[in-house]
Design an enzyme around this catalytic site. Structure first.
Site, PDB file in Angstrom:
ATOM      1  N   GLU A 257      27.742 -21.854  17.768  1.00 54.94           N
ATOM      2  CA  GLU A 257      26.587 -20.946  17.621  1.00 54.94           C
ATOM      3  C   GLU A 257      26.748 -20.295  16.257  1.00 54.94           C
ATOM      4  O   GLU A 257      27.672 -19.491  16.060  1.00 54.94           O
ATOM      5  CB  GLU A 257      26.591 -19.863  18.718  1.00 54.94           C
ATOM      6  CG  GLU A 257      26.559 -20.384  20.137  1.00 54.94           C
ATOM      7  CD  GLU A 257      25.239 -21.005  20.550  1.00 54.94           C
ATOM      8  OE1 GLU A 257      24.305 -21.039  19.725  1.00 54.94           O
ATOM      9  OE2 GLU A 257      25.158 -21.480  21.696  1.00 54.94           O
ATOM     10  N   CYS A 291      22.507 -12.098  15.709  1.00 53.34           N
ATOM     11  CA  CYS A 291      22.141 -13.392  15.131  1.00 53.34           C
ATOM     12  C   CYS A 291      20.677 -13.715  15.353  1.00 53.34           C
ATOM     13  O   CYS A 291      20.094 -14.511  14.635  1.00 53.34           O
ATOM     14  CB  CYS A 291      23.011 -14.478  15.734  1.00 53.34           C
ATOM     15  SG  CYS A 291      22.840 -14.572  17.522  1.00 53.34           S
TER      16      CYS A 291
HETATM   17  P1  NAD Z   1      32.923 -15.531  10.728  1.00 51.04           P
HETATM   18  O1  NAD Z   1      32.529 -16.953  10.766  1.00 51.04           O
HETATM   19  O2  NAD Z   1      33.398 -14.965   9.451  1.00 51.04           O
HETATM   20  O3  NAD Z   1      34.100 -15.243  11.778  1.00 51.04           O
HETATM   21  C1  NAD Z   1      33.972 -15.573  13.141  1.00 51.04           C
HETATM   22  C2  NAD Z   1      35.347 -15.837  13.725  1.00 51.04           C
HETATM   23  O4  NAD Z   1      35.909 -16.988  13.109  1.00 51.04           O
HETATM   24  C3  NAD Z   1      36.341 -14.709  13.494  1.00 51.04           C
HETATM   25  O5  NAD Z   1      37.118 -14.563  14.658  1.00 51.04           O
HETATM   26  C4  NAD Z   1      37.182 -15.224  12.348  1.00 51.04           C
HETATM   27  O6  NAD Z   1      38.500 -14.698  12.289  1.00 51.04           O
HETATM   28  C5  NAD Z   1      37.223 -16.700  12.666  1.00 51.04           C
HETATM   29  N1  NAD Z   1      37.516 -17.563  11.518  1.00 51.04           N
HETATM   30  C6  NAD Z   1      37.320 -17.313  10.200  1.00 51.04           C
HETATM   31  N2  NAD Z   1      37.719 -18.366   9.455  1.00 51.04           N
HETATM   32  C7  NAD Z   1      38.165 -19.298  10.326  1.00 51.04           C
HETATM   33  C8  NAD Z   1      38.690 -20.615  10.183  1.00 51.04           C
HETATM   34  N3  NAD Z   1      38.858 -21.185   8.986  1.00 51.04           N
HETATM   35  N4  NAD Z   1      39.037 -21.304  11.286  1.00 51.04           N
HETATM   36  C9  NAD Z   1      38.855 -20.762  12.510  1.00 51.04           C
HETATM   37  N5  NAD Z   1      38.387 -19.516  12.714  1.00 51.04           N
HETATM   38  C10 NAD Z   1      38.029 -18.794  11.627  1.00 51.04           C
HETATM   39  O7  NAD Z   1      31.671 -14.712  11.283  1.00 51.04           O
HETATM   40  P2  NAD Z   1      31.516 -13.139  11.394  1.00 51.04           P
HETATM   41  O8  NAD Z   1      31.321 -12.579  10.024  1.00 51.04           O
HETATM   42  O9  NAD Z   1      32.593 -12.612  12.265  1.00 51.04           O
HETATM   43  O10 NAD Z   1      30.140 -13.025  12.237  1.00 51.04           O
HETATM   44  C11 NAD Z   1      28.865 -13.009  11.669  1.00 51.04           C
HETATM   45  C12 NAD Z   1      28.249 -14.399  11.742  1.00 51.04           C
HETATM   46  O11 NAD Z   1      28.186 -14.836  13.096  1.00 51.04           O
HETATM   47  C13 NAD Z   1      26.817 -14.431  11.256  1.00 51.04           C
HETATM   48  O12 NAD Z   1      26.633 -15.578  10.468  1.00 51.04           O
HETATM   49  C14 NAD Z   1      26.000 -14.554  12.533  1.00 51.04           C
HETATM   50  O13 NAD Z   1      24.754 -15.164  12.399  1.00 51.04           O
HETATM   51  C15 NAD Z   1      26.904 -15.384  13.371  1.00 51.04           C
HETATM   52  N6  NAD Z   1      26.563 -15.243  14.795  1.00 51.04           N
HETATM   53  C16 NAD Z   1      25.908 -16.270  15.407  1.00 51.04           C
HETATM   54  C17 NAD Z   1      25.541 -16.149  16.756  1.00 51.04           C
HETATM   55  C18 NAD Z   1      24.798 -17.241  17.488  1.00 51.04           C
HETATM   56  O14 NAD Z   1      24.688 -17.153  18.704  1.00 51.04           O
HETATM   57  N7  NAD Z   1      24.303 -18.249  16.812  1.00 51.04           N
HETATM   58  C19 NAD Z   1      25.880 -14.995  17.454  1.00 51.04           C
HETATM   59  C20 NAD Z   1      26.542 -13.974  16.774  1.00 51.04           C
HETATM   60  C21 NAD Z   1      26.892 -14.114  15.445  1.00 51.04           C
HETATM   61  O1  6OD Z   2      21.724 -13.461  24.795  1.00 47.85           O
HETATM   62  C1  6OD Z   2      22.741 -14.154  24.737  1.00 47.85           C
HETATM   63  O2  6OD Z   2      23.234 -14.692  25.728  1.00 47.85           O
HETATM   64  C2  6OD Z   2      23.421 -14.325  23.449  1.00 47.85           C
HETATM   65  N1  6OD Z   2      24.421 -15.203  23.428  1.00 47.85           N
HETATM   66  C3  6OD Z   2      23.062 -13.608  22.373  1.00 47.85           C
HETATM   67  C4  6OD Z   2      23.651 -13.755  21.093  1.00 47.85           C
HETATM   68  C5  6OD Z   2      23.373 -12.915  20.108  1.00 47.85           C
HETATM   69  C6  6OD Z   2      23.960 -13.060  18.811  1.00 47.85           C
HETATM   70  O3  6OD Z   2      24.205 -12.185  18.022  1.00 47.85           O
END
Ligand code: NAD
Ligand code: 6OD
Length: 486
Positions: A257, A291
């Protein structure tokens, strides 16, 4: 040292491996601070390859033990109990989540913690209804599939909805009989640490649920570990790509995600009252750090001026401030690094000759903490970086449009494809337009309305696979087809 909190809000976080809280073998820790006050919250154990390996070995052992043989009903009851214990500790968990993230405590309480419990309740029920396939091939054979857990799964999560998103993976992973190693974000380590204790208290056997804290290298150790069968990851698109490479040599199953830049399309025939009320939420809730937030707003020209006037007026009423004040609408951004990233996009907007209708700067009146004013930017074109790149803060752009074709082209002109909102009173247009949007989730005349049975996830570079109901269960299961010759 487990998670400890006291009156001065110190929260130290240890790893949780094989049913016990442990420090790193080399004693290494890092500091975790409160983004609203910049005060130290506590020290967090920093794990590396060794701790990840210990956790994976504990998880593998547990898979072969009592957990792997547990009757379905008993496992379901334990999973439901985790939901109960989360709700019993709701106020404490909400407080910890707000201290870690800077989000308003009313939001942690009513959304993050409630939804975390619901994820366990949903999958505790769902797991008792899941069947498989069986086929009779004339009088030759009967074929049937049996469902098995994937094995040891690594769950790697971001900081924006720390407990909620972790449970969105842990609940189905446990429901399908797996064992897990969780790697929460280094920025928000606390509630996952408490969740491990809650699982133990609910009756989850030792080794089934493990937590290893640390930075990207810790996540990398998990995603490249030889004995991890699957990785479920939520986070940035670039991190997803890195994890994919690390997981390739051992061909792990992957669920991603990832990031988004979600459009919010408002047609002139929409109910403007509803539009304004929901667009305030879809733009600025959780400081815009969701997100699914709709950060690209497109408004049909006849209602563009009216929309801007009403949207800006409501945005100016939002209270930015102390996450523990019940009147606060927008809290602090999660970290100094993220605050600087969001502010850098406000500089980019200025360079691109954007106009700030509201905000455009750090919030005033705070000596400490990472507060940014809710910001509406107009006057930017479709090539603007602020329109194309994920900012993940309280910042939206608004662009007028004249035709359905023109706006559809802009909506889909992105590498992302997570979610979209469409506002219209015309059912035919709603059906036609929503069906052409290249996104995994499209809301019509609403936003963030969820049913946990539905597929959740992104297309293009916003994700791989879907979570929710059968989709989660399929990811966390393997099928063995058995053929009985008659
Ligand atoms: P990030 O990718 O920087 O970090 C996420 C996790 O990955 C952290 O636990 C981090 O320590 C770990 N990580 C970092 N580098 C890694 C590597 N090389 N290998 C394995 N793990 C690693 O993201 P963030 O800044 O914590 O979160 C914000 C991002 O998350 C935004 O881009 C947001 O859109 C996305 N997000 C997506 C969803 C979704 O459902 N699509 C939901 C929430 C957040
Ligand atoms: O609604 C949900 O179940 C879900 N996974 C939301 C995610 C939001 C992301 O920031």
């Amino acid at each position: 040292m487990q998670t400890t909190t006291n009156k001065t809000e110190r929260m130290n976080c240890s790893h949780f491996i094989d049913g016990s809280y442990v420090q790193s073998n080399n004693g290494k820790t890092f500091e975790n601070s409160n983004p609203a006050t910049e005060e130290l919250l506590g020290n967090v154990a920093e794990g590396g390859k060794e701790e990840v390996d210990q956790a994976v070995r504990a998880a593998r052992k547990a898979l072969k033990g009592e957990w792997g043989k547990m009757p379905l009903k008993k496992r379901s009851n334990i999973i439901r109990k985790i939901g109960d214990l989360i709700l019993e500790r709701k106020d404490e968990l909400a407080r910890l989540e707000s201290l870690d993230t800077g989000k308003p405590v009313w939001l942690s309480t009513n959304v993050d913690i409630d939804r975390a419990a619901n994820n366990f309740y949903f999958f505790a029920d769902y797991m008792t209804t899941v069947g498989t396939e069986a086929y009779q091939q004339d009088d030759i054979a009967i074929h049937y599939a049996v469902r098995k857990p994937v094995g040891v799964v690594g769950l790697i999560n971001p900081w924006n909805l720390p407990l909620f998103l972790m449970t969105w993976k842990l609940a189905p992973a446990l429901a399908a009989g797996n064992t897990a190693v969780m790697k929460p974000s280094e920025v928000t380590p606390t509630t996952a640490t408490v969740l491990a204790q809650i699982c133990k208290d609910a009756g989850v056997p030792d080794g089934v649920v493990n937590v290893v804290h640390g930075f990207g290298e810790t996540g990398a150790a998990l995603s490249s570990h030889d004995d991890v069968d699957a990785i479920a990851f939520t986070g940035e698109t670039v991190t997803g790509s890195t994890i994919m490479k690390a997981a390739a040599p051992t061909l792990k199953k992957l669920s991603f995600e990832l990031g988004g830049k979600n459009p919010n399309v408002i047609f002139a025939d929409a109910d403007m009252e509803d539009v304004i009320e929901t667009t305030i939420r879809s733009s600025f809730i959780n400081q815009g750090e969701v997100c699914l937030c709709g950060s690209r707003i497109y408004v049909e020209r006849p209602v563009y001026d009216e929309f801007l006037e009403r949207f800006a007026a409501k945005t100016k009423e939002l209270v930015v401030g102390d996450p523990f004040d019940p009147n606060t609408n927008v809290g602090a951004l999660v970290s100094e690094e993220h605050y600087n990233k969001v502010l850098s996009y406000l500089d980019i907007a200025k360079e691109e000759n954007g106009t700030f209708l509201t905000g455009g700067k750090a919030a005033e009146g705070f000596d400490k903490g990472y507060f940014v004013e809710p910001t509406i930017i107009t006057g930017l074109g479709k090539e603007s970086r602020c329109v194309r790149e994920e900012i993940f803060g309280p910042v939206v752009t608004v662009i007028p449009f004249d035709t359905e074709e023109e706006v559809l082209e802009q909506v889909n002109d992105t590498h992302y494809g997570l979610s979209a909102s469409v506002w219209t009173g015309n059912v035919k247009r709603a059906t036609r337009f929503s069906g052409q949007i290249e996104a995994g989730i499209v809301w019509v005349n609403t936003w963030f309305l969820r049913d946990l049975r539905t597929p959740f996830g992104g297309m293009k570079r916003s994700g791989i696979g879907r979570e929710g109901g059968a989709h989660s269960f399929d990811f966390y299961s393997e099928l063995t087809n058995i053929t009985l010759k008659m």
